[in-house]
Design an enzyme around this catalytic site. Structure first.
Site, PDB file in Angstrom:
ATOM      1  N   TYR A  39      -5.629  -2.489  -9.183  1.00 46.70           N
ATOM      2  CA  TYR A  39      -6.102  -1.025  -9.146  1.00 46.70           C
ATOM      3  C   TYR A  39      -6.763  -0.488 -10.090  1.00 46.70           C
ATOM      4  O   TYR A  39      -6.967   0.308 -10.295  1.00 46.70           O
ATOM      5  CB  TYR A  39      -4.978  -0.102  -9.043  1.00 46.70           C
ATOM      6  N   LYS A  90       1.403  -6.429 -10.755  1.00 47.15           N
ATOM      7  CA  LYS A  90       0.354  -7.398  -9.348  1.00 47.15           C
ATOM      8  C   LYS A  90       0.190  -8.026  -9.725  1.00 47.15           C
ATOM      9  O   LYS A  90      -0.849  -7.818 -10.862  1.00 47.15           O
ATOM     10  CB  LYS A  90       1.010  -7.134  -8.065  1.00 47.15           C
ATOM     11  N   HIS A 119       1.435 -10.148  -5.195  1.00 52.93           N
ATOM     12  CA  HIS A 119       0.160  -8.760  -4.093  1.00 52.93           C
ATOM     13  C   HIS A 119       0.251  -9.363  -3.032  1.00 52.93           C
ATOM     14  O   HIS A 119       0.220  -8.146  -1.808  1.00 52.93           O
ATOM     15  CB  HIS A 119      -0.702  -8.389  -5.165  1.00 52.93           C
TER      16      HIS A 119
HETATM   17  P1  NDP Z   1       0.433   6.616  -0.028  1.00 53.73           P
HETATM   18  O1  NDP Z   1       1.631   6.703   1.869  1.00 53.73           O
HETATM   19  O2  NDP Z   1       1.547   7.345  -1.004  1.00 53.73           O
HETATM   20  O3  NDP Z   1      -0.860   8.353   0.561  1.00 53.73           O
HETATM   21  C1  NDP Z   1      -0.845   8.874  -0.944  1.00 53.73           C
HETATM   22  C2  NDP Z   1      -1.833   9.787   0.379  1.00 53.73           C
HETATM   23  O4  NDP Z   1      -1.191  11.045   0.500  1.00 53.73           O
HETATM   24  C3  NDP Z   1      -3.301  10.254  -1.293  1.00 53.73           C
HETATM   25  O5  NDP Z   1      -3.623  10.921  -0.357  1.00 53.73           O
HETATM   26  C4  NDP Z   1      -2.006  11.546  -1.568  1.00 53.73           C
HETATM   27  O6  NDP Z   1      -3.410  12.459  -2.333  1.00 53.73           O
HETATM   28  C5  NDP Z   1      -1.552  11.685  -0.329  1.00 53.73           C
HETATM   29  N1  NDP Z   1      -0.263  12.820  -0.630  1.00 53.73           N
HETATM   30  C6  NDP Z   1       0.786  12.558  -1.275  1.00 53.73           C
HETATM   31  N2  NDP Z   1       1.672  14.072  -1.797  1.00 53.73           N
HETATM   32  C7  NDP Z   1       1.654  14.787  -0.567  1.00 53.73           C
HETATM   33  C8  NDP Z   1       1.781  15.199   0.068  1.00 53.73           C
HETATM   34  N3  NDP Z   1       3.084  15.717  -0.492  1.00 53.73           N
HETATM   35  N4  NDP Z   1       1.445  15.900   0.951  1.00 53.73           N
HETATM   36  C9  NDP Z   1      -0.199  15.490   1.702  1.00 53.73           C
HETATM   37  N5  NDP Z   1      -0.392  14.547   0.539  1.00 53.73           N
HETATM   38  C10 NDP Z   1       0.070  13.914   0.182  1.00 53.73           C
HETATM   39  O7  NDP Z   1      -0.229   5.999   0.753  1.00 53.73           O
HETATM   40  P2  NDP Z   1      -0.869   4.643  -0.899  1.00 53.73           P
HETATM   41  O8  NDP Z   1      -0.884   3.944   0.043  1.00 53.73           O
HETATM   42  O9  NDP Z   1      -1.194   5.048  -2.347  1.00 53.73           O
HETATM   43  O10 NDP Z   1       0.946   4.167  -1.045  1.00 53.73           O
HETATM   44  C11 NDP Z   1       1.897   4.810  -2.072  1.00 53.73           C
HETATM   45  C12 NDP Z   1       1.868   3.632  -3.278  1.00 53.73           C
HETATM   46  O11 NDP Z   1       2.317   2.016  -2.102  1.00 53.73           O
HETATM   47  C13 NDP Z   1       0.617   3.321  -4.042  1.00 53.73           C
HETATM   48  O12 NDP Z   1      -0.075   3.197  -4.858  1.00 53.73           O
HETATM   49  C14 NDP Z   1       0.876   2.151  -4.313  1.00 53.73           C
HETATM   50  O13 NDP Z   1       1.485   1.857  -5.582  1.00 53.73           O
HETATM   51  C15 NDP Z   1       1.467   0.927  -3.369  1.00 53.73           C
HETATM   52  N6  NDP Z   1       1.111  -0.008  -2.839  1.00 53.73           N
HETATM   53  C16 NDP Z   1       0.742  -1.442  -2.280  1.00 53.73           C
HETATM   54  C17 NDP Z   1       0.362  -1.550  -1.759  1.00 53.73           C
HETATM   55  C18 NDP Z   1       0.272  -2.856  -1.449  1.00 53.73           C
HETATM   56  O14 NDP Z   1      -0.410  -4.131  -1.188  1.00 53.73           O
HETATM   57  N7  NDP Z   1       1.643  -3.554  -2.166  1.00 53.73           N
HETATM   58  C19 NDP Z   1      -0.496  -1.545  -0.967  1.00 53.73           C
HETATM   59  C20 NDP Z   1      -0.827  -0.009  -0.206  1.00 53.73           C
HETATM   60  C21 NDP Z   1       0.324   0.741  -1.837  1.00 53.73           C
HETATM   61  P3  NDP Z   1      -2.843  12.962  -3.244  1.00 53.73           P
HETATM   62  O15 NDP Z   1      -3.456  12.354  -4.953  1.00 53.73           O
HETATM   63  O16 NDP Z   1      -4.422  14.320  -3.445  1.00 53.73           O
HETATM   64  O17 NDP Z   1      -1.591  14.368  -3.981  1.00 53.73           O
END
Ligand code: NDP
Length: 271
Positions: free
Chosen positions: A50, A75, A108
């Site tokens: 990240y 990770k 990861h």
């Molecule tokens: P999420 O499912 O958490 O969604 C994030 C998105 O939703 C962003 O675009 C955010 O925009 C938006 N959002 C957040 N809160 C709201 C809300 N209340 N209403 C409307 N939109 C909202 O996606 P991620 O893929 O980021 O997953 C979360 C975390 O999981 C990652 O950040 C990471 O730490 C982890 N992860 C781990 C992975 C792995 O392989 N181990 C792979 C993917 C994720 P905004 O920021 O503008 O609010």
């Protein structure tokens, strides 16, 4: 259950049930983490790939919340697999975060051929007390079976994509049976299903937003949940999930949304 609620891992370490994800938080990472700590989060999920471990570390130092009160995960990235390479990657993450101890270090992705060697390196840093718990991410049952047959330490965590549209029932049940805690990543479907009509109906019924309902659904399924937001308002919104509950029919309606959705990547075919 409240924002300070924890779950006890298989090695006795406790982990807060709600964590802030910082994937793609970029230059906003420090401010997002500071905001999260201010509204009560005590758990941050980053990764070497990240490229924001530094931002997380800066927030930890600037915040008035004590370092030992915040659970920090990072990770091991795919390019850093192998025994020596993983040890070097661990040192790099420690330096980038500027911390003495990492709370949780995860593989990861189940990189073929090298992942067992990397796991030995992870067992070593655990033994040395430089990390409090080790685990995996994106491991399906066949990856977990292989690890079980070839390692000493049982992973404390498996971090996988989970939301009502992709619940990963098989691997989740396997982990539960073996005492491996499950973390739900992309719990908001990366915002791709927030306008789903059934989700909207439940949200209207409880007077909450779709995002809050998704987070609550994961909590009520005993998952550790990692919503990402870099927006101060949404960071607070996503934490305001401890003063309402979904009843059984609402949980069942959401459970019925399963469609095998992966918004990130699908590890099922990874050998
Ligand atoms: P999420 O499912 O958490 O969604 C994030 C998105 O939703 C962003 O675009 C955010 O925009 C938006 N959002 C957040 N809160 C709201 C809300 N209340 N209403 C409307 N939109 C909202 O996606 P991620 O893929 O980021 O997953 C979360 C975390 O999981 C990652 O950040 C990471 O730490 C982890 N992860 C781990 C992975 C792995 O392989 N181990 C792979 C993917 C994720 P905004 O920021 O503008 O609010």
């Amino acid at each position: 259950m409240d924002i300070t609620s924890t779950l006890t891992l298989n090695n006795g370490v406790t982990i807060p049930r709600l964590g802030l994800g910082v994937f793609r938080s970029g230059a906003s990472t420090k401010d997002a983490v500071l905001r999260a700590l201010e509204v009560g989060y005590r758990h941050v999920d980053t990764a070497h790939i990240y490229r924001n471990e530094e931002g997380v570390g800066q927030a930890l130092r600037e915040s008035e919340v004590a370092r030992e009160d915040v659970f920090v995960t990072t990770k091991l990235w795919n390019d850093d697999h192998g025994y020596d390479a993983a040890l070097r990657a661990f040192d790099a993450s420690v330096a980038a975060l500027g911390v003495e101890t990492i709370d949780l270090w995860l593989i990861h992705w189940p990189v073929p051929e090298k992942r067992l060697e990397s796991w030995r390196a992870m067992e070593r840093v655990l033994k040395e007390g430089r990390v409090r718990a080790i685990g995996v991410s994106n491991f399906m049952v066949h990856h977990l079976e292989e690890l079980r047959a070839n390692s000493e330490v049982v992973p404390a965590i498996n971090q996988i994509e989970i939301h009502p549209f992709g619940q990963q029932a098989k691997v989740t049940a396997w982990c539960k049976e073996k005492g491996i805690a499950v973390q739900a990543y992309s719990p908001l479907t990366k915002a791709k299903r927030l306008d789903d009509p059934a989700l909207g109906r439940v949200a209207n019924a409880v007077g909450r937003t779709p995002a809050q309902v998704l987070i609550r659904w994961a909590l009520q399924h005993d998952l550790i949940v990692l919503p990402k937001s870099a927006d101060p308002g949404r960071i607070a919104e996503n934490a305001a999930v401890f003063d309402f509950a979904l009843d059984v029919p609402q949980m069942e309606e959401l459970d019925g949304l399963e469609e095998g959705l992966h918004t990130a990547w699908d590890p099922t075919t990874e050998p």
